[in-house]
Design a protein around this motif. Sequence first.
Motif, PDB file in Angstrom:
ATOM      1  N   PHE A 149       0.722  -1.317   0.075  1.00  0.00           N
ATOM      2  CA  PHE A 149      -0.033  -0.105  -0.161  1.00  0.00           C
ATOM      3  C   PHE A 149       0.828   1.119  -0.147  1.00  0.00           C
ATOM      4  N   ALA A 150       1.938   1.216   0.728  1.00  0.00           N
ATOM      5  CA  ALA A 150       3.027   2.276   1.016  1.00  0.00           C
ATOM      6  C   ALA A 150       3.518   2.579  -0.358  1.00  0.00           C
ATOM      7  N   LYS A 151       3.447   1.685  -1.357  1.00  0.00           N
ATOM      8  CA  LYS A 151       4.173   1.917  -2.544  1.00  0.00           C
ATOM      9  C   LYS A 151       3.274   2.912  -3.536  1.00  0.00           C
ATOM     10  N   PHE A 152       1.962   2.981  -3.223  1.00  0.00           N
ATOM     11  CA  PHE A 152       1.135   3.661  -4.209  1.00  0.00           C
ATOM     12  C   PHE A 152       1.510   5.182  -4.100  1.00  0.00           C
ATOM     13  N   SER A 153       0.907   6.116  -4.948  1.00  0.00           N
ATOM     14  CA  SER A 153       1.235   7.538  -4.760  1.00  0.00           C
ATOM     15  C   SER A 153      -0.316   7.898  -3.820  1.00  0.00           C
ATOM     16  N   PRO A 154      -0.023   9.181  -3.010  1.00  0.00           N
ATOM     17  CA  PRO A 154      -0.879   9.664  -2.180  1.00  0.00           C
ATOM     18  C   PRO A 154      -2.362   9.727  -2.753  1.00  0.00           C
ATOM     19  N   TYR A 155      -2.378   9.895  -3.903  1.00  0.00           N
ATOM     20  CA  TYR A 155      -3.616  10.131  -4.916  1.00  0.00           C
ATOM     21  C   TYR A 155      -4.388   8.453  -4.880  1.00  0.00           C
ATOM     22  N   LYS A 156      -3.634   7.601  -5.284  1.00  0.00           N
ATOM     23  CA  LYS A 156      -4.118   6.230  -5.442  1.00  0.00           C
ATOM     24  C   LYS A 156      -4.132   5.673  -4.331  1.00  0.00           C
ATOM     25  N   GLN A 157      -3.858   6.014  -3.054  1.00  0.00           N
ATOM     26  CA  GLN A 157      -3.891   5.469  -1.677  1.00  0.00           C
ATOM     27  C   GLN A 157      -5.364   5.888  -1.237  1.00  0.00           C
ATOM     28  N   PRO A 182      -6.293  -7.919  -3.262  1.00  0.00           N
ATOM     29  CA  PRO A 182      -5.257  -8.493  -4.099  1.00  0.00           C
ATOM     30  C   PRO A 182      -4.872  -7.416  -5.183  1.00  0.00           C
ATOM     31  N   MET A 183      -5.656  -6.477  -5.275  1.00  0.00           N
ATOM     32  CA  MET A 183      -5.156  -5.250  -6.243  1.00  0.00           C
ATOM     33  C   MET A 183      -4.023  -4.680  -5.756  1.00  0.00           C
ATOM     34  N   ILE A 184      -4.190  -4.284  -4.346  1.00  0.00           N
ATOM     35  CA  ILE A 184      -3.015  -3.841  -3.823  1.00  0.00           C
ATOM     36  C   ILE A 184      -1.646  -4.440  -3.840  1.00  0.00           C
ATOM     37  N   LEU A 185      -1.747  -5.781  -3.469  1.00  0.00           N
ATOM     38  CA  LEU A 185      -0.722  -6.565  -3.562  1.00  0.00           C
ATOM     39  C   LEU A 185      -0.113  -6.760  -4.854  1.00  0.00           C
ATOM     40  N   ASN A 186      -1.042  -6.627  -6.092  1.00  0.00           N
ATOM     41  CA  ASN A 186      -0.420  -6.621  -7.186  1.00  0.00           C
ATOM     42  C   ASN A 186      -0.012  -5.461  -7.747  1.00  0.00           C
ATOM     43  N   ASN A 187      -0.007  -4.342  -7.018  1.00  0.00           N
ATOM     44  CA  ASN A 187       0.405  -3.071  -7.312  1.00  0.00           C
ATOM     45  C   ASN A 187      -0.456  -2.591  -8.445  1.00  0.00           C
ATOM     46  N   VAL A 188      -1.778  -2.902  -8.314  1.00  0.00           N
ATOM     47  CA  VAL A 188      -3.061  -2.401  -9.388  1.00  0.00           C
ATOM     48  C   VAL A 188      -3.684  -1.147  -8.546  1.00  0.00           C
ATOM     49  N   GLY A 189      -3.734  -0.119  -9.221  1.00  0.00           N
ATOM     50  CA  GLY A 189      -4.444   0.909  -8.591  1.00  0.00           C
ATOM     51  C   GLY A 189      -6.117   0.750  -8.869  1.00  0.00           C
ATOM     52  N   LEU A 190      -6.778   1.364  -7.922  1.00  0.00           N
ATOM     53  CA  LEU A 190      -8.286   1.194  -8.089  1.00  0.00           C
ATOM     54  C   LEU A 190      -9.057   1.533  -9.350  1.00  0.00           C
ATOM     55  N   ASN A 191      -8.460   2.683  -9.911  1.00  0.00           N
ATOM     56  CA  ASN A 191      -9.167   3.050 -11.222  1.00  0.00           C
ATOM     57  C   ASN A 191      -8.011   2.885 -12.644  1.00  0.00           C
ATOM     58  N   ASP A 192      -7.125   2.103 -12.253  1.00  0.00           N
ATOM     59  CA  ASP A 192      -5.795   2.079 -13.320  1.00  0.00           C
ATOM     60  C   ASP A 192      -6.572   1.515 -14.535  1.00  0.00           C
ATOM     61  N   LYS A 193      -7.651   0.737 -14.731  1.00  0.00           N
ATOM     62  CA  LYS A 193      -8.104   0.248 -16.017  1.00  0.00           C
ATOM     63  C   LYS A 193      -8.884   1.291 -16.721  1.00  0.00           C
ATOM     64  N   TYR A 194      -9.095   2.396 -15.997  1.00  0.00           N
ATOM     65  CA  TYR A 194      -9.625   3.416 -16.664  1.00  0.00           C
ATOM     66  C   TYR A 194      -8.841   4.628 -17.135  1.00  0.00           C
ATOM     67  N   ARG A 195      -7.542   4.370 -16.709  1.00  0.00           N
ATOM     68  CA  ARG A 195      -6.846   5.472 -17.144  1.00  0.00           C
ATOM     69  C   ARG A 195      -5.984   5.300 -18.195  1.00  0.00           C
TER      70      ARG A 195
END
Length: 195
Positions: A149-157, A182-195
């Motif tokens: 979780f700490a690896k995500f940008s503040p915005y994605k957190q 599982p998304m966090i563990l795989n380093n996938v942001g919540l809205n990545d698929k829309y970006r």
Amino acid sequence: MESQSDNKGIWKYSDKWEEELILLKTIIDKTELTETTKWGGPVYVYNKKNVIGIGGFKDYFAIWFFNGVFLKDTKNKLVNAQEDKTKSLRQWRFTSKDAVNEAVILEYIVEAIENEKEGKIIKPSKKEAIVSELLDQEMVKNPALKEAFAKFSPYKQYEFLEYIETAKQEKTKLSRIEKVIPMILNNVGLNDKYR
């Protein structure tokens, strides 16, 4: 001594496009915008709000729309100069006077002024910090989750926390946490698929 031209920053190429920028100014003068100087260059305001700016760059001269994200851009003229940084600013670039179509430019500027009158702006993202006690508990149990979780940008957190905490009921919050782990563990942001 530094000469004036070293000091202009983004405006250092304005001299190269002097005639072209004067042409843009004569078009903008037909609108209800007021010319001011900000950041060393012409910025046009409506009701003290920045609407557009103009300037010359190395390979082009441009009009930028401070809230260009709201323009319909039916003619596909606008570019986002910095994809990840710029949320609302859009540029319209020109490489010659021939490319300057007064009617279309006025159409875009009038629309930008209308948007300003309607108060369409992207709110700056100084958001309240969100705390998710349930997610915090999960992280205590699972250090790998905390680390991921700490690896995500503040915005994605923030997006994850907002997603969890906007649920009204605790069981919904828990099911959302199950979904995002599982998304966090795989380093996938919540809205990545829309970006």
